[in-house]
Scaffold this motif. Structure first.
Motif, mmCIF file in Angstrom:
data_model
loop_
_atom_site.group_PDB
_atom_site.id
_atom_site.type_symbol
_atom_site.label_atom_id
_atom_site.label_comp_id
_atom_site.label_asym_id
_atom_site.label_seq_id
_atom_site.Cartn_x
_atom_site.Cartn_y
_atom_site.Cartn_z
ATOM 1 N N GLU A 160 30.103 -2.027 0.860
ATOM 2 C CA GLU A 160 30.985 -3.124 0.450
ATOM 3 C C GLU A 160 32.423 -2.712 0.726
ATOM 4 O O GLU A 160 32.763 -1.533 0.620
ATOM 5 N N GLN A 161 33.249 -3.696 1.041
ATOM 6 C CA GLN A 161 34.652 -3.389 1.303
ATOM 7 C C GLN A 161 35.514 -4.585 0.957
ATOM 8 O O GLN A 161 35.162 -5.726 1.259
ATOM 9 N N SER A 162 36.639 -4.317 0.293
ATOM 10 C CA SER A 162 37.657 -5.335 0.042
ATOM 11 C C SER A 162 39.003 -4.729 0.386
ATOM 12 O O SER A 162 39.080 -3.637 0.970
ATOM 13 N N HIS A 208 41.284 -3.189 -1.350
ATOM 14 C CA HIS A 208 41.648 -1.912 -1.961
ATOM 15 C C HIS A 208 40.432 -1.192 -2.541
ATOM 16 O O HIS A 208 40.579 -0.357 -3.434
ATOM 17 N N ASP A 209 39.247 -1.480 -2.006
ATOM 18 C CA ASP A 209 38.024 -0.998 -2.635
ATOM 19 C C ASP A 209 36.949 -0.863 -1.561
ATOM 20 O O ASP A 209 36.761 -1.764 -0.752
ATOM 21 N N VAL A 210 36.260 0.278 -1.530
ATOM 22 C CA VAL A 210 35.180 0.448 -0.566
ATOM 23 C C VAL A 210 34.064 1.281 -1.185
ATOM 24 O O VAL A 210 34.316 2.202 -1.967
ATOM 25 N N ARG A 211 32.831 0.915 -0.869
ATOM 26 C CA ARG A 211 31.645 1.693 -1.256
ATOM 27 C C ARG A 211 30.959 2.185 0.014
ATOM 28 O O ARG A 211 30.705 1.403 0.937
ATOM 29 N N LEU A 212 30.675 3.493 0.033
ATOM 30 C CA LEU A 212 30.066 4.138 1.185
ATOM 31 C C LEU A 212 28.756 4.781 0.771
ATOM 32 O O LEU A 212 28.591 5.191 -0.389
ATOM 33 N N GLU A 213 27.838 4.914 1.720
ATOM 34 C CA GLU A 213 26.538 5.514 1.409
ATOM 35 C C GLU A 213 26.099 6.427 2.547
ATOM 36 O O GLU A 213 26.378 6.174 3.722
ATOM 37 N N GLN A 214 25.395 7.477 2.164
ATOM 38 C CA GLN A 214 24.791 8.408 3.114
ATOM 39 C C GLN A 214 23.434 8.839 2.571
ATOM 40 O O GLN A 214 23.284 9.026 1.355
ATOM 41 N N THR A 215 22.450 8.971 3.444
ATOM 42 C CA THR A 215 21.133 9.454 3.024
ATOM 43 C C THR A 215 20.758 10.688 3.822
ATOM 44 O O THR A 215 21.191 10.875 4.967
ATOM 45 N N HIS A 216 19.953 11.518 3.190
ATOM 46 C CA HIS A 216 19.423 12.727 3.817
ATOM 47 C C HIS A 216 17.916 12.717 3.594
ATOM 48 O O HIS A 216 17.457 12.608 2.455
ATOM 49 N N ASP A 217 17.150 12.829 4.656
ATOM 50 C CA ASP A 217 15.692 12.727 4.562
ATOM 51 C C ASP A 217 15.005 14.051 4.273
ATOM 52 O O ASP A 217 13.790 14.081 4.080
ATOM 53 N N GLY A 218 15.777 15.138 4.230
ATOM 54 C CA GLY A 218 15.198 16.462 4.063
ATOM 55 C C GLY A 218 15.002 17.119 5.413
ATOM 56 O O GLY A 218 14.582 16.475 6.386
ATOM 57 N N ASP A 219 15.302 18.405 5.484
ATOM 58 C CA ASP A 219 15.084 19.161 6.723
ATOM 59 C C ASP A 219 14.803 20.607 6.349
ATOM 60 O O ASP A 219 14.664 20.942 5.165
ATOM 61 N N ALA A 220 14.736 21.475 7.348
ATOM 62 C CA ALA A 220 14.351 22.860 7.091
ATOM 63 C C ALA A 220 15.365 23.574 6.206
ATOM 64 O O ALA A 220 15.000 24.414 5.377
ATOM 65 N N GLY A 221 16.661 23.265 6.369
ATOM 66 C CA GLY A 221 17.686 23.949 5.593
ATOM 67 C C GLY A 221 17.835 23.415 4.186
ATOM 68 O O GLY A 221 18.188 24.170 3.271
ATOM 69 N N TRP A 222 17.579 22.100 4.003
ATOM 70 C CA TRP A 222 17.684 21.460 2.675
ATOM 71 C C TRP A 222 16.539 20.456 2.579
ATOM 72 O O TRP A 222 16.675 19.321 3.022
ATOM 73 N N PRO A 223 15.382 20.877 2.043
ATOM 74 C CA PRO A 223 14.167 20.061 2.165
ATOM 75 C C PRO A 223 14.109 18.838 1.256
ATOM 76 O O PRO A 223 13.190 18.027 1.389
ATOM 77 N N GLN A 234 29.822 6.932 -2.329
ATOM 78 C CA GLN A 234 31.218 7.082 -2.732
ATOM 79 C C GLN A 234 31.787 5.703 -3.049
ATOM 80 O O GLN A 234 31.548 4.750 -2.302
ATOM 81 N N HIS A 235 32.528 5.613 -4.131
ATOM 82 C CA HIS A 235 33.262 4.396 -4.455
ATOM 83 C C HIS A 235 34.733 4.780 -4.523
ATOM 84 O O HIS A 235 35.139 5.559 -5.395
ATOM 85 N N VAL A 236 35.529 4.250 -3.592
ATOM 86 C CA VAL A 236 36.946 4.575 -3.487
ATOM 87 C C VAL A 236 37.750 3.340 -3.856
ATOM 88 O O VAL A 236 37.555 2.266 -3.257
ATOM 89 N N ARG A 237 38.663 3.494 -4.835
ATOM 90 C CA ARG A 237 39.472 2.368 -5.308
ATOM 91 C C ARG A 237 40.949 2.771 -5.309
ATOM 92 O O ARG A 237 41.304 3.845 -5.804
#
Length: 254
Positions: free
Chosen positions: A67-69, A71-86, A93-96
């Motif tokens: 979402e973005q306006s 003065h306001d934004v919401r960001l997302e990231q996903t990690h599916d798991g891997d050898a270093g971080w399973p 992040q919500h930045v205002r």
């Protein structure tokens, strides 16, 4: 007037930005190696020729706008798991922005079916002039080994009388973590601007000041460097559970 360090135009390097998030761990993991429940893992060494894995890896991967306006934004990231971080996880992040403050919330949810070690932090860069003063209260300071891992606990003001307020500029490197800080740091600039950083839920404050630089960093974090390899350990996030950390930087004239 730049309050945080201004990013170069057209730069896409997180290390050039005014701030970046630390997830799923903060600061360093020694040589990128750690063990959980008797199993050993190796993270990539992600910082040039630095000998440790540093700052998590969320800062080096894309974030997607939810979402973005104005003065306001919401960001997302996903990690599916891997050898270093399973463990699989989702971070947001919500930045205002308001007229007198920057407010950022970072959260991560464990999407896996086993407990996940988890730590969060922020890495803001503050613009620095020769008259900038810093004040905060903490219980202890950790001096670092030559390869920048915590080595020895000393009084909190061993590298600067921060509890009374001290000038930030100097010709030596400061790259050290403070324990038991009271969640408030005050930066008084030479131009009459006061920045007050508050970060509830962060038990540690890492201070980074390069020699003779034009910036310094105050990094509120949930654990000390290399905590995952130390007796204190890191928090373990249960499957489906969420951990969060918030930071506000308020601005006023003095």
């Amino acid at each position: 007037m730049a309050l945080l360090r201004r990013a170069p135009q057209d730069s896409h390097d997180p290390l050039d930005m005014a701030s970046f998030p630390l997830v799923p761990y903060a600061n360093r993991i020694a040589h990128g190696r750690y063990s959980v429940d008797g199993r050993s893992y190796q993270l990539p060494l992600n910082f040039g020729d630095h000998p440790h894995s540093i700052h998590g890896f969320g800062w080096q991967r894309p974030w997607h706008v939810l979402e973005q306006s104005g003065h306001d934004v919401r960001l997302e990231q996903t990690h599916d798991g891997d050898a270093g971080w399973p463990w699989a996880w989702r971070a947001q992040q919500h930045v205002r922005l308001s007229e007198d403050a920057l407010d950022v919330t970072l959260l991560v949810q464990n999407l896996g079916d086993s407990p996940m070690p988890c730590g969060l932090g922020f890495h803001p860069y503050f613009a620095l002039d020769g008259d900038t003063m810093l004040r905060f209260h903490a219980d202890t300071l950790w001096l670092s080994s030559p390869d920048m891992l915590p080595e020895r606990e000393v009084p909190a003001d061993a590298l600067g009388d921060w509890s009374q307020g001290a000038r930030v500029t100097g010709d030596s490197l400061i790259d050290n973590v403070h324990g038991g800080w009271d969640h408030v740091a005050v930066v008084d600039r030479g131009d009459g601007i006061r920045l007050t950083l508050t970060a509830e839920g962060s038990d540690w404050l890492h201070v980074f000041r390069p020699p003779a630089g034009d910036f310094f960093c105050l990094e509120p974090v949930s654990h000390m460097p290399d905590a995952i390899n130390r007796p204190e350990g890191m928090a373990m996030l249960a499957p489906g559970a969420t951990q969060s950390l918030s930071m506000m930087v308020a601005v006023r004239e003095i």
